[in-house]
Design a protein around this motif. Sequence first.
Motif, PDB file in Angstrom:
ATOM      1  N   LYS A  14       0.779  -1.323   0.166  1.00 28.06           N
ATOM      2  CA  LYS A  14       0.147   0.073   0.129  1.00 28.06           C
ATOM      3  C   LYS A  14       0.815   1.278  -0.091  1.00 28.06           C
ATOM      4  CE  LYS A  14      -4.033   1.804   2.372  1.00 28.06           C
ATOM      5  NZ  LYS A  14      -3.815   3.313   1.882  1.00 28.06           N
ATOM      6  N   ILE A  15       1.841   1.484   0.813  1.00 25.73           N
ATOM      7  CA  ILE A  15       2.552   2.670   1.110  1.00 25.73           C
ATOM      8  C   ILE A  15       3.624   2.752   0.000  1.00 25.73           C
ATOM      9  CG2 ILE A  15       4.357   2.007   2.627  1.00 25.73           C
ATOM     10  CD1 ILE A  15       2.258   5.218   2.701  1.00 25.73           C
ATOM     11  N   ALA A  40       4.501  -9.072  -5.707  1.00 29.37           N
ATOM     12  CA  ALA A  40       4.358  -7.917  -6.487  1.00 29.37           C
ATOM     13  C   ALA A  40       5.365  -7.827  -7.462  1.00 29.37           C
ATOM     14  CB  ALA A  40       3.843  -6.709  -5.828  1.00 29.37           C
ATOM     15  N   CYS A  67       9.968  -0.765   2.711  1.00 26.01           N
ATOM     16  CA  CYS A  67       8.425  -0.391   2.737  1.00 26.01           C
ATOM     17  C   CYS A  67       7.658  -1.773   3.195  1.00 26.01           C
ATOM     18  CB  CYS A  67       8.124   0.094   1.434  1.00 26.01           C
ATOM     19  SG  CYS A  67       8.792   1.540   1.063  1.00 26.01           S
ATOM     20  N   GLN A  76      16.313  -6.943   6.494  1.00 25.30           N
ATOM     21  CA  GLN A  76      16.478  -6.395   5.179  1.00 25.30           C
ATOM     22  C   GLN A  76      17.589  -5.081   5.332  1.00 25.30           C
ATOM     23  OE1 GLN A  76      12.399  -5.228   3.839  1.00 25.30           O
ATOM     24  NE2 GLN A  76      12.291  -6.970   2.690  1.00 25.30           N
ATOM     25  N   PRO A  92       7.305   2.089  11.355  1.00 29.43           N
ATOM     26  CA  PRO A  92       8.225   2.325  12.523  1.00 29.43           C
ATOM     27  C   PRO A  92       9.757   1.845  12.077  1.00 29.43           C
ATOM     28  CG  PRO A  92       7.097   0.577  12.917  1.00 29.43           C
ATOM     29  CD  PRO A  92       6.382   1.013  11.699  1.00 29.43           C
ATOM     30  N   HIS A 119       7.229  10.173   8.582  1.00 30.52           N
ATOM     31  CA  HIS A 119       6.550  10.866   7.303  1.00 30.52           C
ATOM     32  C   HIS A 119       5.672  11.889   8.013  1.00 30.52           C
ATOM     33  CE1 HIS A 119       2.430   8.705   7.650  1.00 30.52           C
ATOM     34  NE2 HIS A 119       3.147   7.968   7.933  1.00 30.52           N
ATOM     35  N   TRP A 161      -0.321  -8.503   9.661  1.00 28.54           N
ATOM     36  CA  TRP A 161       1.086  -8.057  10.173  1.00 28.54           C
ATOM     37  C   TRP A 161       0.750  -7.087  11.361  1.00 28.54           C
ATOM     38  CZ3 TRP A 161       2.473  -3.235  10.429  1.00 28.54           C
ATOM     39  CH2 TRP A 161       1.975  -2.248   9.183  1.00 28.54           C
TER      40      TRP A 161
END
Length: 312
Positions: A14-15, A40, A67, A76, A92, A119, A161
Amino acid sequence: MTSAYKLAVAGIGKIARDQHFPAIAAQPGFELVACASRNASVDGVRNYADLDALLAAEPSLDAVSLCAPPQVRFAQARAALEAGKHVMLEKPPGASVSEVEALRDIAQTHGRTLFASWHSRAASAVEPARAWLASKEAGAVRAVEIRWKEDVRRWHPGQQWIWEPGGLGVFDPGINALSIVTRILPREIALRAATLTIPRDTATPIAAELDCIDTNGAPVRASFDWRHGPVEEWDIDVDTDGGRLSIREGGKRLSIAGEAVSLGLEREYPALYERFRELIERGESDVDVRPLRLVADAFLLGKHVETEPFGR
Ligand code: NAP
């Protein structure tokens, strides 16, 4: 000045689609060349199923923007820093405070920039609010009240999540408010008590009440609730000797002593990428864990109240 930095985004959901891709496309500092996501893929760039495969195949990459949900942030980020890439973290910045502190060390060891982005701090009300609260006109802060309430089914449809350990529950939006108050208040704040309301079928809270004080003793209270709707409330009121400062709509609107303040255009994510580029150029990192530490303290100190199952 270096030409555009070659950038990859990991965790295409989404973000990434709502905010990161438009922001990257709209400014010259970064060129999106690759993405890593298990399910994706993104048109016009090279796609990989995971970040390790991307890092192995893209030696000329400069930077990575993470993200995915917070539970996978540390692994990651560590992989990207160890591969010599600059790293920007969605909020976060991690699932625990200690892992974010460790990432800061790893970035320093590898001489790379680590940017833990918040953000909501880039919302247009935030810097004018900070400047006024720092001025003599504001006088001392007397009390702060935060109301951050929304309908979880509207804003997080199908997301699992958020209900798992490390997913923060209602603190996923609530930490945005904490990122704003830790930026605008002239004094540090300390958590004194909390109540976490946790559905019987989730690991994280659906609502939370926080009682903090600033170092002057002024009360700072926060009420977070995911059972609210249909109109969300993302409000902060700061009462001072010089009148009340009110932030509304998550930082899109500001009033001071009853007068609306005219604000610049809303450009949270473009501002974050500009900041990321500036940090890389200066060889610096920006990692402020205070919002996450308040959340961690709420989990440490908070009284747990069980409530009806959410029905995930
Ligand atoms: P999301 O859509 O649920 O997740 C983003 C993507 O991450 C997923 O589509 C998934 O892509 C990947 N992912 C999920 N679980 C993973 C795992 N265990 N390992 C590796 N990849 C995984 O979430 P989001 O709403 O974009 O939020 C992501 C982060 O951005 C969160 O930290 C959130 O707080 C922050 N954020 C969200 C919003 C918002 O409005 N949604 C706003 C500001 C900040 P694949 O299945 O393809 O791997």
